[in-house]
Every structure is written in structure tokens, then in C-alpha cells.
Design a protein around this motif. Sequence first.
Motif, PDB file in Angstrom:
ATOM      1  N   CYS A   1       0.842  -1.204   0.000  1.00 56.68           N
ATOM      2  CA  CYS A   1       0.000   0.000   0.000  1.00 56.68           C
ATOM      3  C   CYS A   1       0.878   1.255   0.000  1.00 56.68           C
ATOM      4  N   MET A   2       1.924   1.244   0.825  1.00 59.52           N
ATOM      5  CA  MET A   2       2.849   2.383   0.865  1.00 59.52           C
ATOM      6  C   MET A   2       3.556   2.571  -0.479  1.00 59.52           C
ATOM      7  N   ALA A   3       3.923   1.477  -1.106  1.00 58.00           N
ATOM      8  CA  ALA A   3       4.585   1.557  -2.417  1.00 58.00           C
ATOM      9  C   ALA A   3       3.638   2.155  -3.452  1.00 58.00           C
ATOM     10  N   PHE A   4       2.354   1.779  -3.393  1.00 57.64           N
ATOM     11  CA  PHE A   4       1.373   2.335  -4.322  1.00 57.64           C
ATOM     12  C   PHE A   4       1.231   3.843  -4.101  1.00 57.64           C
ATOM     13  N   ILE A   5       1.163   4.254  -2.840  1.00 57.28           N
ATOM     14  CA  ILE A   5       1.071   5.689  -2.528  1.00 57.28           C
ATOM     15  C   ILE A   5       2.297   6.412  -3.078  1.00 57.28           C
ATOM     16  N   PHE A   6       3.481   5.850  -2.846  1.00 51.96           N
ATOM     17  CA  PHE A   6       4.716   6.455  -3.341  1.00 51.96           C
ATOM     18  C   PHE A   6       4.691   6.559  -4.864  1.00 51.96           C
ATOM     19  N   TYR A   7       4.277   5.490  -5.519  1.00 56.04           N
ATOM     20  CA  TYR A   7       4.197   5.469  -6.985  1.00 56.04           C
ATOM     21  C   TYR A   7       3.275   6.572  -7.504  1.00 56.04           C
ATOM     22  N   MET A   8       2.097   6.696  -6.892  1.00 49.73           N
ATOM     23  CA  MET A   8       1.146   7.719  -7.340  1.00 49.73           C
ATOM     24  C   MET A   8       1.673   9.128  -7.043  1.00 49.73           C
ATOM     25  N   SER A   9       2.352   9.290  -5.919  1.00 49.04           N
ATOM     26  CA  SER A   9       2.906  10.595  -5.554  1.00 49.04           C
ATOM     27  C   SER A   9       4.087  10.987  -6.427  1.00 49.04           C
ATOM     28  N   ALA A  10       4.730  10.024  -7.035  1.00 48.25           N
ATOM     29  CA  ALA A  10       5.898  10.298  -7.870  1.00 48.25           C
ATOM     30  C   ALA A  10       5.519  10.787  -9.267  1.00 48.25           C
ATOM     31  N   LYS A  11       4.229  10.763  -9.583  1.00 48.28           N
ATOM     32  CA  LYS A  11       3.794  11.229 -10.903  1.00 48.28           C
ATOM     33  C   LYS A  11       3.818  12.764 -10.932  1.00 48.28           C
ATOM     34  N   PRO A  12       4.366  13.360 -11.988  1.00 50.93           N
ATOM     35  CA  PRO A  12       4.307  14.819 -12.118  1.00 50.93           C
ATOM     36  C   PRO A  12       2.849  15.292 -12.116  1.00 50.93           C
ATOM     37  N   ALA A  13       2.644  16.549 -11.767  1.00 54.92           N
ATOM     38  CA  ALA A  13       1.294  17.094 -11.601  1.00 54.92           C
ATOM     39  C   ALA A  13       0.400  16.852 -12.819  1.00 54.92           C
TER      40      ALA A  13
END
Length: 166
Positions: A17-29
Motif C-alpha cells: 500500500c505504501m509503495a502504491f502511494i509512493f508510486y502515485m505521488s511520484a507522478k508529475p502534476a
Amino acid sequence: MKLRITRVALWGLVLLCMAFIFYMSAKPAQQSSQVSGQFIRSVAAAVTPDFSALSEDEQDAVVESFQHVVRKGAHFSIYLLLGVLCLLAMLTHRVKPGVRIGISLGICLLYAASDELHQLFIDGRSGQVSDVLLDFCGSAAGVLLTAGLAALVCRHLRKRTSPVSS
């Protein structure tokens, strides 16, 4: 042995779950907005029969009007899941219920803060204290919901296994 496997599996789900959050947060705006925009378009097309008949500008206006609420709802929802998973994982450890809840909330709060810090380094993104609070509220809802359900299950099991008095 079963407890150890369950514990590892649950902590693995927390990390996933944390990895998914990190992945989504790493996307440019811009890319992040496109993801939420596609989600809004799909839902709008499914619930509004004439959505596809709207002009592209009208469809874009509908998408834009829901962007904020969908993005904030996603924050709340994914952290609710993280809260549920953290408490479930903590239930595999022999510690007092209050300590389980506190550790679960602490993990979620620290991760929410680190997630917003991470976003400071992503193109077009920003870290917001309001998002940390929203994420924490989502995780607190997940932790408290799970704690309540766990207490109900334990109470039910105790009633079933206690000797019947005459």
C-alpha cells in the motif's frame, strides 16, 4: 507458524500500500491530473447517459469541477486502507490494544508526512499540511473502524466460548 505467515503477509500488504502511494505521488502534476481526469470521465460516462454527447469543452468543465473532490477522496481512501492494514498487522503482535492503535496511527502519520515531503521534489507537485491532515483522518478512520470491528468479533467469540450459566 501460521501467525508468523499471517504477520509477514499483513506487513507485506502495508508495504505494498505504501509503495502504491509512493508510486502515485511520484507522478508529475500533469500526469496525476490526467489519471484522475480519466477516472472522472469514466464515472461520468457511466452515470450520465448523455455525457458523451457533450462537447469536449463541456466534458472538460465537468472533469475540472470534480478534480478537487476526487483527488482529496483518493487521499482519504488510500490512507483509510493503510490504516486498516496497519492495525490488522498490529493485531498479530502481543501488545495492548491502545498501543496497537497508537503505533498504527503513528506509522500512518509519519508516512503521510513523508509522502508530502516527497511531493516537494516532484515536478508541479507540492507538499501540503492540509493533505497530511486529510491523510491522517483517513488512516484514523481506517484504524478506528478496524478496532471497532475487532472488538465486536472478540466480544462475540468470548460469548460463544464462555460457559453457560444456569
